[in-house]
Enzyme design. Structure first.
Site, mmCIF file in Angstrom:
data_model
loop_
_atom_site.group_PDB
_atom_site.id
_atom_site.type_symbol
_atom_site.label_atom_id
_atom_site.label_comp_id
_atom_site.label_asym_id
_atom_site.label_seq_id
_atom_site.Cartn_x
_atom_site.Cartn_y
_atom_site.Cartn_z
ATOM 1 N N ASP A 14 -13.782 -13.715 -36.343
ATOM 2 C CA ASP A 14 -13.242 -13.079 -37.551
ATOM 3 C C ASP A 14 -11.765 -12.819 -37.321
ATOM 4 O O ASP A 14 -11.272 -12.900 -36.192
ATOM 5 C CB ASP A 14 -13.989 -11.750 -37.793
ATOM 6 C CG ASP A 14 -13.437 -10.981 -38.990
ATOM 7 O OD1 ASP A 14 -13.220 -11.600 -40.042
ATOM 8 O OD2 ASP A 14 -13.194 -9.767 -38.865
ATOM 9 N N SER A 15 -11.079 -12.445 -38.381
ATOM 10 C CA SER A 15 -9.664 -12.093 -38.266
ATOM 11 C C SER A 15 -9.473 -10.821 -37.444
ATOM 12 O O SER A 15 -8.377 -10.569 -36.952
ATOM 13 C CB SER A 15 -9.090 -11.875 -39.659
ATOM 14 O OG SER A 15 -9.852 -10.886 -40.329
ATOM 15 N N CYS A 77 -15.783 -14.577 -41.090
ATOM 16 C CA CYS A 77 -14.745 -14.085 -41.989
ATOM 17 C C CYS A 77 -14.769 -14.922 -43.276
ATOM 18 O O CYS A 77 -14.779 -16.156 -43.212
ATOM 19 C CB CYS A 77 -13.413 -14.269 -41.270
ATOM 20 S SG CYS A 77 -11.964 -13.903 -42.225
ATOM 21 N N GLU A 158 -10.319 -0.114 -43.300
ATOM 22 C CA GLU A 158 -9.859 -0.118 -41.913
ATOM 23 C C GLU A 158 -9.154 1.183 -41.543
ATOM 24 O O GLU A 158 -9.220 1.650 -40.414
ATOM 25 C CB GLU A 158 -8.903 -1.282 -41.713
ATOM 26 C CG GLU A 158 -9.072 -1.907 -40.369
ATOM 27 C CD GLU A 158 -8.731 -3.374 -40.465
ATOM 28 O OE1 GLU A 158 -7.609 -3.696 -40.141
ATOM 29 O OE2 GLU A 158 -9.598 -4.160 -40.885
ATOM 30 N N CYS A 190 -16.401 -10.111 -48.416
ATOM 31 C CA CYS A 190 -15.450 -9.741 -47.363
ATOM 32 C C CYS A 190 -16.197 -8.931 -46.312
ATOM 33 O O CYS A 190 -17.075 -8.116 -46.653
ATOM 34 C CB CYS A 190 -14.306 -8.920 -47.962
ATOM 35 S SG CYS A 190 -13.149 -8.293 -46.733
ATOM 36 N N HIS A 192 -15.557 -6.403 -44.633
ATOM 37 C CA HIS A 192 -15.448 -4.944 -44.610
ATOM 38 C C HIS A 192 -16.318 -4.235 -45.656
ATOM 39 O O HIS A 192 -16.596 -3.052 -45.532
ATOM 40 C CB HIS A 192 -13.997 -4.522 -44.861
ATOM 41 C CG HIS A 192 -13.031 -4.895 -43.784
ATOM 42 N ND1 HIS A 192 -12.945 -6.163 -43.266
ATOM 43 C CD2 HIS A 192 -12.109 -4.150 -43.119
ATOM 44 C CE1 HIS A 192 -11.999 -6.192 -42.341
ATOM 45 N NE2 HIS A 192 -11.477 -4.983 -42.231
HETATM 46 N N1 DGL Z 1 -12.280 -10.709 -42.473
HETATM 47 C C1 DGL Z 1 -11.597 -10.861 -43.737
HETATM 48 C C2 DGL Z 1 -12.544 -11.470 -44.765
HETATM 49 O O1 DGL Z 1 -13.748 -11.391 -44.679
HETATM 50 C C3 DGL Z 1 -11.046 -9.546 -44.249
HETATM 51 C C4 DGL Z 1 -9.860 -9.036 -43.476
HETATM 52 C C5 DGL Z 1 -8.669 -9.965 -43.485
HETATM 53 O O2 DGL Z 1 -8.019 -10.146 -44.532
HETATM 54 O O3 DGL Z 1 -8.414 -10.519 -42.438
HETATM 55 O O4 DGL Z 1 -12.084 -12.050 -45.715
#
Ligand code: DGL
Length: 271
Positions: A14-15, A77, A158, A190, A192
């Site tokens: 993931d990011s 992600c 976050e 997403c 989060h």
């Molecule tokens: N992990 C990203 C997503 O699911 C969200 C956070 C980001 O923008 O990196 O799109």
């Protein structure tokens, strides 16, 4: 001797640490699977990055996960799944099976909501890529997808703003957008958003199904492993959680995304 393929780990990336919501759903459903997690905290957020940048990050992360002997690589992600899945799949080839977080949800709504109007919220990258829309249209199930980029939500969560009045007001403003009205279900597109699922449900007063992608994706991984005789029957070794940039605050935040604090190892992939 190389370990039997079913005992090799599942690589998840993931990011940042938001993808731990997906990792958590997987460890709950598949307690015998060992996880190697990589959070690219040095490049967070992916949601505002270009497709080319995300593709370059994803390829390098996959090199690491292949080196770690992963049997499956899950792009946890949404933004990276939208930007880099096809490229990564080709790049990884037969070295590991590559899964993403978009296809399982698209297939779920294809079965559950033919002929209906469905909403999607996610980052700018996820929504503007139109990948969900293309895949939904390919289903040919007369599903009308209404999508809305909600870029403040990931940063807000976050920073610990959820279940409070600030998040209530941001959620209310986004979901009141005329574009998202008259929907049957809303995809939380997403990593989060599972953390604000209850707030979104109460916004809709039970009239809209709120789809937690992490649960649907975990079920998809389970089905895939079982169908391909790749499911492990015992947990061997410990999970590993790497980040490309370490801060104490990332480690603190693992508690909210993984429901317990985990130890993050700094892996300087970009140095
Ligand atoms: N992990 C990203 C997503 O699911 C969200 C956070 C980001 O923008 O990196 O799109």
């Amino acid at each position: 001797m190389a370990p039997e393929i079913k005992y090799r780990p599942i690589g998840i990336f993931d990011s940042g640490i938001g993808g731990l919501t997906v990792a958590q759903a997987i460890t709950n459903l598949l307690p015998n699977e060992r996880i190697v997690y990589f959070g690219d905290t040095a490049h967070l957020p992916y949601g505002d990055k270009s497709t080319a940048a995300i593709q370059a990050y994803a390829v390098k992360i996959c090199d690491l996960l292949i080196k770690q002997n992963c049997k499956v690589i899950l792009i946890a992600c949404n933004s990276a799944s939208a930007a880099a899945y096809e490229l990564v799949k080709e790049y990884v080839g037969s070295k590991a099976k590559v899964l993403n977080v978009i296809d399982p949800i698209v297939s779920y709504i294809g079965h559950t909501y033919p002929g209906k109007t469905i909403g999607l919220i996610g980052t700018k990258q996820t929504v503007n890529s139109n990948v969900y829309r293309k895949k939904v249209d390919e289903l040919d199930k007369s599903i009308d997808l209404k999508s809305q980029a909600t870029p403040l939500l990931a940063a807000m969560i976050e920073e610990g703003f959820f279940n409070d009045s600030i998040s209530e007001s941001v959620i209310h403003t986004y979901l009141s957008d005329p574009n998202l009205q008259h929907i049957e279900a809303l995809i939380l597109g997403c990593t989060h958003y599972p953390l604000i699922k209850k707030q979104i449900e109460s916004f809709y007063k039970g009239e809209v199904d709120v789809l937690d992608a992490s649960l649907i994706v975990a079920q998809h991984v389970k089905d895939y492993l079982e169908a391909n005789n790749l499911a492990s029957d015992k947990l061997i070794g410990d999970h590993t959680f790497y980040v490309s940039d370490f801060t104490r605050s990332f480690e603190e935040s693992t508690r909210i995304f993984f429901k317990r604090r985990v130890h993050l190892e700094h892996y300087p992939l970009w140095e």
